[in-house]
Motif scaffolding. Structure first.
Motif, mmCIF file in Angstrom:
data_model
loop_
_atom_site.group_PDB
_atom_site.id
_atom_site.type_symbol
_atom_site.label_atom_id
_atom_site.label_comp_id
_atom_site.label_asym_id
_atom_site.label_seq_id
_atom_site.Cartn_x
_atom_site.Cartn_y
_atom_site.Cartn_z
ATOM 1 N N VAL A 205 -3.062 -8.271 -2.603
ATOM 2 C CA VAL A 205 -2.925 -7.077 -3.254
ATOM 3 C C VAL A 205 -1.447 -6.349 -2.403
ATOM 4 C CG1 VAL A 205 -3.665 -4.291 -2.844
ATOM 5 C CG2 VAL A 205 -5.536 -6.603 -2.392
ATOM 6 N N LEU A 206 -1.138 -6.229 -1.241
ATOM 7 C CA LEU A 206 0.314 -6.741 -1.058
ATOM 8 C C LEU A 206 1.045 -7.261 -2.042
ATOM 9 C CD1 LEU A 206 1.931 -5.099 1.383
ATOM 10 C CD2 LEU A 206 1.768 -7.571 2.410
ATOM 11 N N SER A 207 1.056 -8.605 -1.904
ATOM 12 C CA SER A 207 2.162 -9.114 -2.498
ATOM 13 C C SER A 207 1.793 -8.816 -4.400
ATOM 14 C CB SER A 207 1.923 -10.678 -2.244
ATOM 15 O OG SER A 207 1.249 -10.942 -3.083
ATOM 16 N N ARG A 208 0.823 -8.569 -4.622
ATOM 17 C CA ARG A 208 1.082 -8.291 -6.142
ATOM 18 C C ARG A 208 0.428 -7.036 -6.923
ATOM 19 N NH1 ARG A 208 -0.758 -12.516 -9.665
ATOM 20 N NH2 ARG A 208 0.231 -10.770 -10.836
ATOM 21 N N ILE A 209 0.233 -5.933 -5.520
ATOM 22 C CA ILE A 209 0.621 -4.615 -6.404
ATOM 23 C C ILE A 209 1.152 -3.734 -5.612
ATOM 24 C CG2 ILE A 209 -1.205 -2.828 -6.532
ATOM 25 C CD1 ILE A 209 -3.536 -5.105 -6.640
ATOM 26 N N PRO A 212 5.381 -4.351 -5.191
ATOM 27 C CA PRO A 212 6.190 -3.952 -6.502
ATOM 28 C C PRO A 212 6.349 -2.239 -7.015
ATOM 29 C CG PRO A 212 4.648 -5.407 -7.370
ATOM 30 C CD PRO A 212 4.801 -5.167 -6.145
ATOM 31 N N LEU A 213 5.800 -1.478 -6.028
ATOM 32 C CA LEU A 213 5.669 -0.358 -6.302
ATOM 33 C C LEU A 213 6.613 -0.008 -5.696
ATOM 34 C CD1 LEU A 213 2.341 0.743 -6.636
ATOM 35 C CD2 LEU A 213 3.484 0.803 -8.188
ATOM 36 N N HIS A 214 7.335 1.319 -6.659
ATOM 37 C CA HIS A 214 8.626 1.912 -5.544
ATOM 38 C C HIS A 214 8.510 3.816 -4.185
ATOM 39 C CE1 HIS A 214 11.423 -0.407 -8.247
ATOM 40 N NE2 HIS A 214 10.664 0.187 -8.837
ATOM 41 N N VAL A 215 9.215 2.868 -3.175
ATOM 42 C CA VAL A 215 9.152 3.961 -2.332
ATOM 43 C C VAL A 215 10.531 4.967 -1.598
ATOM 44 C CG1 VAL A 215 7.773 2.134 -0.395
ATOM 45 C CG2 VAL A 215 10.078 2.395 -0.262
ATOM 46 N N GLU A 216 9.998 6.219 -1.163
ATOM 47 C CA GLU A 216 10.987 6.981 -1.329
ATOM 48 C C GLU A 216 12.715 6.160 -0.146
ATOM 49 O OE1 GLU A 216 11.429 10.138 -3.078
ATOM 50 O OE2 GLU A 216 9.370 8.809 -4.197
ATOM 51 N N PRO A 217 13.625 6.582 -0.801
ATOM 52 C CA PRO A 217 14.733 5.597 0.121
ATOM 53 C C PRO A 217 14.711 6.705 1.486
ATOM 54 C CG PRO A 217 16.097 7.602 -1.596
ATOM 55 C CD PRO A 217 14.076 7.688 -1.446
ATOM 56 N N GLY A 221 10.252 2.045 7.690
ATOM 57 C CA GLY A 221 9.339 1.089 8.150
ATOM 58 C C GLY A 221 8.915 -0.218 6.881
ATOM 59 N N PHE A 222 8.508 -1.302 7.525
ATOM 60 C CA PHE A 222 8.093 -2.019 6.260
ATOM 61 C C PHE A 222 8.295 -2.271 5.015
ATOM 62 C CE2 PHE A 222 5.628 0.103 9.855
ATOM 63 C CZ PHE A 222 5.623 -1.919 11.019
ATOM 64 N N VAL A 223 10.020 -1.984 4.876
ATOM 65 C CA VAL A 223 10.491 -2.337 3.610
ATOM 66 C C VAL A 223 11.170 -3.052 3.899
ATOM 67 C CG1 VAL A 223 11.357 -0.711 1.614
ATOM 68 C CG2 VAL A 223 10.027 0.395 2.906
ATOM 69 N N PRO A 224 11.344 -4.489 1.919
ATOM 70 C CA PRO A 224 12.435 -5.188 2.652
ATOM 71 C C PRO A 224 13.351 -4.883 2.157
ATOM 72 C CG PRO A 224 10.345 -5.426 0.833
ATOM 73 C CD PRO A 224 10.712 -3.829 1.621
ATOM 74 N N GLU A 225 14.253 -5.368 3.387
ATOM 75 C CA GLU A 225 15.991 -5.281 3.658
ATOM 76 C C GLU A 225 16.396 -3.327 4.460
ATOM 77 O OE1 GLU A 225 17.931 -7.108 2.001
ATOM 78 O OE2 GLU A 225 16.879 -7.944 1.028
ATOM 79 N N SER A 310 -1.300 -1.581 5.088
ATOM 80 C CA SER A 310 -1.173 -0.288 6.133
ATOM 81 C C SER A 310 0.037 -0.121 5.915
ATOM 82 C CB SER A 310 -1.954 -0.530 7.246
ATOM 83 O OG SER A 310 -4.193 -1.096 7.022
ATOM 84 N N PRO A 311 0.452 -1.242 6.650
ATOM 85 C CA PRO A 311 1.691 0.074 6.751
ATOM 86 C C PRO A 311 2.496 -0.224 5.044
ATOM 87 C CG PRO A 311 1.830 -2.223 8.296
ATOM 88 C CD PRO A 311 1.009 -2.202 7.022
ATOM 89 N N ALA A 312 2.205 -0.540 3.694
ATOM 90 C CA ALA A 312 2.950 -0.476 2.259
ATOM 91 C C ALA A 312 1.967 0.560 1.922
ATOM 92 C CB ALA A 312 2.753 -2.074 1.846
ATOM 93 N N ILE A 313 0.473 1.269 2.130
ATOM 94 C CA ILE A 313 0.190 2.113 1.437
ATOM 95 C C ILE A 313 0.455 3.237 2.696
ATOM 96 C CG2 ILE A 313 -2.636 2.804 1.665
ATOM 97 C CD1 ILE A 313 -3.542 0.323 1.485
ATOM 98 N N THR A 314 1.037 3.366 3.410
ATOM 99 C CA THR A 314 1.142 4.233 4.053
ATOM 100 C C THR A 314 2.649 5.253 3.066
ATOM 101 O OG1 THR A 314 2.269 3.714 6.432
ATOM 102 C CG2 THR A 314 0.224 4.190 6.664
ATOM 103 N N ASN A 315 3.373 4.095 3.395
ATOM 104 C CA ASN A 315 4.193 5.039 2.650
ATOM 105 C C ASN A 315 4.662 4.899 0.864
ATOM 106 O OD1 ASN A 315 6.621 4.021 4.613
ATOM 107 N ND2 ASN A 315 6.539 1.630 3.890
ATOM 108 N N LEU A 316 3.361 4.622 0.474
ATOM 109 C CA LEU A 316 3.089 4.948 -0.751
ATOM 110 C C LEU A 316 2.136 6.112 -0.431
ATOM 111 C CD1 LEU A 316 2.223 1.208 -2.714
ATOM 112 C CD2 LEU A 316 4.439 2.760 -2.628
#
Length: 461
Positions: A205-209, A212-217, A221-225, A310-316
């Motif tokens: 779920v993390l890698s495929r879904i 790829p979704l964009h988060v705010e600049p 936390g837990f965002v590539p780069e 969990s971290p990726a979902i909170t960012n979204l």
């Protein structure tokens, strides 16, 4: 025609003979003048003839045999009709049973590739199995309409997917290891680490879904780069740095919010429900009932602290929160960033600080979160200003106290050995020191390199 006229016409028709009625029907156009009554339907004429023939036969029998023959004929007719009725009912029952058996067989076959119930309180909307293909393709996400699609795309057997996603209020077997670790600020933090089968599914779920979704600049936390360094950098050399923490951050993101996130990006309610079940879990306590140990849910499903999703979902989920807080900060001349549940604002502090804090608290509450009441800090130039553990007064740096302590440990370890400095009994003290040095190196490369050289000297003498 008013009501009185209608009543008069009805009385006239009801009291008239058949010829008058027919004449009035011609006047009102039921059929043309000069034509007689329309003929009766052929099947009705045949049925009437059969009835009249049977009546004639009965009357003939009555004349020949008298009253007893009539009663016997009636009994015989009743028996005949009763047997005919039983036969028809038996035939209909047989047909219904065959149809029911076929439907049950079809249903058993359909359930092999379809989730029709996912547990009490989480099964609403499973009949919606049409995702927005165009939106999913635009976002670069896998097109999934049903549970069978999810299982195939994730490479999981369908029965296993159903087992991993079924919600049970009381379960003898759960999909998480639960333990606690001490918080830096005191107290214990509850961790729910998924077992291997669920962890693999969450990683998919993390890698495929999610990735790829964009988060705010503003989210770092837990965002590539991005990291604690990129989160702290915008706040260097600011007169005022304000830090707020969100209380119970992961538990605030419930099953309904996660399901709504997946629906918003284009998935059917059916798929969104399954994805939300993969990524959430209720808090549970072990109880013993009739000698059997069960793990009983204490409340609603929420994001577990320990799942990779969990971290990726909170960012979204926090995208609107980030946009609103960034806009509020800009209004009063403050820069805003967020690292997980850590909110930071910085600016010259000449105006609007009280209004900023009031606005932040209103937005945070409106977005379904809560400020931690004891962790809000307003840091001015006269004291150390820290953002996610990074000092930002003049440049990015590590607290001098921490660097001096680490240097002292390494010097003493060189003389007395590493084990002598392991006062907190870390199971792998060398790895612990390497982690602390890596933190310094990430922020200040030169200092980190010197500390790493000291560690090598302590290890090799």
């Amino acid at each position: 025609m008013d009501a009185d006229e209608k009543a008069k016409l009805y009385r006239r028709i009801s009291s008239a003979n058949i010829h008058l009625v027919l004449e009035r029907m011609r006047v009102h156009g039921f059929w043309p003048q000069g034509q007689g009554l329309p003929p009766d339907p052929a099947d009705e004429v045949a049925a009437r003839a059969a009835i009249e023939k049977e009546i004639g036969q009965l009357q003939g029998a009555a004349v020949a045999g008298g009253l007893a023959a009539i009663e016997e004929a009636l009994r015989e007719e009743r028996r005949r009709r009763w047997e005919a009725s039983k036969k028809k009912r038996a035939e209909r029952k047989k047909i219904r049973q065959a149809q029911d058996a076929e439907r049950r067989a079809q249903w058993r076959e359909e359930k092999k590739s379809r989730v029709v119930h996912a547990g009490v309180g989480v099964s609403a909307g499973l009949e919606d199995r049409q995702s927005n293909e165009e939106e999913l393709q635009r976002r670069g996400l896998p097109v999934l309409h049903t549970a069978a699609d999810v299982a195939a795309s994730a490479g999981v057997a369908f029965p296993k997917l159903r087992w991993l996603t079924f919600h049970r209020r009381g379960a003898a077997l759960v999909h998480y290891h639960r333990y606690s670790i001490p918080k830096k600020t005191g107290g214990m933090r509850a961790i729910s680490a998924p077992k291997s089968a669920l962890a693999d599914l969450q990683l998919w779920v993390l890698s495929r879904i999610l990735t790829p979704l964009h988060v705010e600049p503003e989210a770092h936390g837990f965002v590539p780069e991005r990291s604690i360094v990129t989160n702290a950098k915008p706040h260097v050399r600011q007169r005022v740095v304000v830090n707020l923490d969100l209380k119970d951050f992961f538990p605030s993101v419930t099953f309904r919010r996660v399901k709504g996130l997946f629906q918003k990006v284009g998935y059917s309610e059916h798929v969104a429900t399954l994805l939300a079940l993969i990524c959430t879990e209720p808090p549970r306590i072990p109880v013993e009932i009739d000698g059997k140990k069960l793990y009983v849910a204490l409340g609603e499903r929420m994001l577990p602290q320990g799942a990779c999703t969990s971290p990726a979902i909170t960012n979204l989920v926090c995208r609107r929160l980030d946009r609103r807080l960034a806009g509020l900060g800009h209004r009063w001349g403050y820069t805003y960033t967020r690292y997980a549940d850590d909110l930071t604002f910085s600016g010259d502090g000449k105006q609007g600080l009280a209004l900023l804090l009031k606005g932040v608290r209103g937005i945070v509450s409106d977005e379904g979160f809560a400020e931690h009441p004891t962790k809000t800090r307003v840091m001015r130039p006269g004291r150390r200003q820290e953002v996610t553990g990074v000092v930002v007064n003049d440049k990015l740096g590590v607290a001098r106290k921490d660097v001096r302590q680490l240097r002292a440990i390494l010097h003493n370890a060189k003389v007395h050995g590493l084990a002598s400095q392991n006062r907190d009994n870390h199971p792998n003290f060398e790895a612990h020191l390497r982690g602390r040095i890596a933190f310094v190196h990430m922020i200040d490369e030169a200092k980190g390199k010197k500390l790493l050289d000291l560690l090598k000297e302590a290890i090799h003498g």
